[in-house]
Design a protein around this motif. Structure first.
Motif, short mmCIF file in Angstrom:
data_model
loop_
_atom_site.label_atom_id
_atom_site.label_comp_id
_atom_site.label_asym_id
_atom_site.label_seq_id
_atom_site.Cartn_x
_atom_site.Cartn_y
_atom_site.Cartn_z
N ASP A 202 -31.90 80.97 -36.53
CA ASP A 202 -30.98 81.76 -36.29
C ASP A 202 -31.44 83.02 -36.09
N PRO A 203 -31.88 83.49 -34.86
CA PRO A 203 -32.37 84.74 -34.63
C PRO A 203 -31.32 85.86 -34.73
N LEU A 204 -31.56 86.85 -35.41
CA LEU A 204 -30.47 87.93 -35.25
C LEU A 204 -30.42 88.88 -34.20
N GLN A 205 -31.79 89.01 -33.49
CA GLN A 205 -31.83 89.83 -32.31
C GLN A 205 -32.09 88.81 -31.27
N ILE A 206 -32.24 89.60 -29.89
CA ILE A 206 -32.67 88.66 -28.73
C ILE A 206 -33.99 87.95 -29.31
N ALA A 218 -29.21 78.10 -22.43
CA ALA A 218 -28.57 76.78 -22.25
C ALA A 218 -27.11 76.84 -22.58
N VAL A 219 -26.93 77.81 -23.73
CA VAL A 219 -25.64 77.73 -24.14
C VAL A 219 -24.69 78.67 -23.59
N GLY A 220 -25.45 79.59 -22.76
CA GLY A 220 -24.85 80.57 -21.93
C GLY A 220 -24.76 82.11 -22.54
N PRO A 348 -22.93 77.89 -31.58
CA PRO A 348 -23.54 78.90 -30.61
C PRO A 348 -23.82 80.29 -31.15
N ASN A 349 -23.20 80.65 -32.37
CA ASN A 349 -23.66 81.96 -32.91
C ASN A 349 -24.20 81.93 -34.19
#
Ligand code: NAD
Ligand code: WQD
Length: 352
Positions: A202-206, A218-220, A348-349
Motif C-alpha cells: 500500500d504505497p502512500l505516494q506514487i 491497471a486499475v486506472g 483500489p485505494n
C-alpha cells in the motif's frame, strides 16, 4: 530458548505494519509464534493488522505499539513490558530516490534506529535478530550471473549504504560479545499479494517500484507505465530482475527465525547471510505482459530514458537459502500477478 521460554515470550517485529512485515507477522502467527508489533506508521497503517486478525482467525488484537525507533525510551518501555526471544527488524525508510535528496534523514532513521534497537536488545539480553537487507548491497557488475552471498558489495545510493552499514553494525555487535545470532536476509524484488485480496502493498505516494506502479496503471489510478530504458543488454532491452512472491518472502523469515532458534550459541556468535529470490529473472516488458494477462486488459506503457543507477540484470543464486534454511520459492510469475491484481482491484485505494 526452550519451548517453555517461548511460551511466555514474544517475537518483536519492527516495521510490522508495513508491506513485508505484515505478511511475515501473518505467517509467524500461523506458525505458532506470539508477536508484538512496533511501527511509527510513517509508511503504513494499522489496517494491515486488522486484515491479519481476520485471515488468521484471531480473537484478540495483535499487540501493537506506535513507537519510533529513534525514541529509545519508548523502545526501552516495550522491552520492559515483554520478554522477547527474537527480533525481526524491518523498520526503515526505503525509497532510493528520496535517499539521494535526503541522505541525513535516511542515515538518521535507518542507522540510529538500528543502533537504538541493538542497544536495547543488548541491555535486555535479547541477542537473536533477523534483519531486512537488500539486493542493493551488491556491487552488481557481474553480467547477469546469479549473485551469491560472497560476491563483492558496494552501493551507489544512500539508501543502499544504510543497508550495507546496518549489516556491518549487526555483524560487529555479534563479533563483540558471545551469544548473538543474526540472519541477514537480502531480498531481491518482492511483489504479489495475499491470494484472498485482503492484504498487499500500500504505497502512500506514487510508487517508485515497478510492480505497484504497473498495478496502479491497471486499475486506472495512473495513466501508463514508464519503462526506464530499452537498450539494456537483456532479452528485450528492458531491465531484468528477480521477483519473489511476498508469501514466499514471508515464509523465509519464519525459516530464518527457526534457524536462529536452532543455533545454540552460548559461547560464539554467528551471523548468517542469505539471498531471497527465485533465481529466475524477468524483464520489465515480461512483467507488464504478465500483468496484462492477469488483468485481462493491455496495460499501456511508453519507453523513457534509463533511470540513474539502474543496471541490466539483477538476479540471485538462491541455493544457499535452500541448503541452510530449507527455503525454496513456491510461487511463480502467474501467481505474483494474479494475486497482485486481486489485491489492487479489490482495494483500489489500498488500506484506506
Ligand atoms: P514498508 O515501508 O512497507 O515497511 C517499513 C515499515 O517501517 C513501515 O511500516 C514504516 O512505517 C516503518 N518505519 C520506518 N521507519 C521507522 C522508525 N524509525 N521507527 C518505527 N517504524 C519505522 O517497506 P517494506 O517494503 O515492507 O520493507 C521492509 C524492509 O525491507 C525495509 O527495511 C526495506 O528497506 C527492506 N527491503 C524492502 C524491499 C522492497 O522492495 N520492498 C527490498 C529489499 C529490502
Ligand atoms: C525494477 C525494474 C527499473 C519502475 C529497488 C531498490 C532495491 C530494492 C528493490 C529495497 C528496473 C524498471 C521501475 C518504473 C520501470 N528495494 N522500472 N518503470 O530498482 O530492481 O530495486 O527495489 O531494498 O534496493 O533499488 O526495483 O521495482 O524500482 O525496478 O521501468 O516505473 O523496473 O528500471 O529495471 P529495483 P524497481
Amino acid at each position: 530458548p526452550s519451548e517453555m521460554t517461548m511460551k511466555d515470550s514474544y517475537v518483536l517485529v519492527t516495521g510490522g505494519t508495513g508491506f513485508i512485515g505484515s505478511f511475515t507477522v501473518l505467517d509467524l502467527i500461523k506458525s505458532g509464534h506470539k508477536v508484538v508489533v512496533i511501527d511509527n506508521l510513517c509508511n503504513s497503517s494499522t489496517e494491515s493488522l486488522n486484515r491479519i486478525k481476520k485471515l488468521a482467525n484471531l480473537k484478540d488484537d495483535i499487540p501493537f505499539f506506535k513507537v519510533d525507533l529513534l525514541d529509545i525510551e519508548a523502545l526501552e518501555k516495550i522491552f520492559k513490558s515483554f520478554k522477547f526471544y527474537a527480533v525481526i527488524h524491518f523498520a526503515a525508510l526505503k525509497a532510493v530516490g528520496e535517499s539521494v535528496q535526503k541522505p541525513l534523514l535516511y542515515y538518521e532513521n535507518n542507522l540510529s534506529g538500528t543502533i537504538n534497537l541493538l542497544k536495547v536488545m543488548k541491555a535486555h539480553d535479547v541477542k537473536n535478530i533477523v534483519f531486512s537487507s537488500s539486493a542493493t548491497v551488491y556491487r552488481q557488475n557481474l553480467e547477469g550471473k546469479g549473485l551469491i552471498e560472497s560476491d563483492p558489495l558496494g552501493c551507489v545510493n544512500p539508501y543502499g549504504r544504510t543497508k550495507l552499514f546496518m549489516e556491518s553494525i549487526i555483524t560487529d555487535v555479534a563479533d563483540s560479545e558471545a551469544g548473538w545470532i543474526g540472519v541477514l536476509l537480502r531480498y531481491f524484488n518482492p511483489t504479489g499479494a495475499h491470494p484472498s485480496g485482503e492484504m498487499g502493498e500500500d504505497p502512500l505516494q506514487i510508487p517508485n517500484n515497478l510492480m505497484p506502479y504497473v498495478s496502479q496503471v491497471a486499475v486506472g489510478k495512473l495513466e501508463k507505465v514508464h519503462v526506464f530504458g530499452s537498450d539494456y543488454n537483456t532479452i528485450d532491452g528492458t531491465g531484468v530482475r528477480d521477483y519473489i512472491h511476498i508469501l514466499d518472502l514471508a515464509r523465509a523469515h519464519v525459516l530464518a527465525l527457526d534457524k536462529v532458534l536452532d543455533t545454540t550459541s552460548s559461547e560464539k556468535s554467528s551471523v548468517f547471510t542469505y539471498n531471497l529470490g527465485t533465481g529466475t529473472g524477468y524483464s520489465v516488458l515480461q512483467m507488464i505482459n504478465a500483468m496484462s494477462e492477469s488483468t485481462g486488459n493491455k496495460i499501456p506503457y511508453v519507453f523513457d530514458p534509463r533511470r540513474k543507477g539502474d543496471v541490466d540484470t539483477v538476479i540471485c543464486d538462491p541455493s544457499l537459502a535452500e541448503k541452510e534454511l530449507g527455503f525454496k520459492a513456491k510461487y511463480g510469475l502467474k501467481e505474483m500477478c494474479d494475486d497482485l491484481w486481486k489485491w489492487q482491484s479489490s482495494n483500489p485505494n489500498g488500506y484506506q
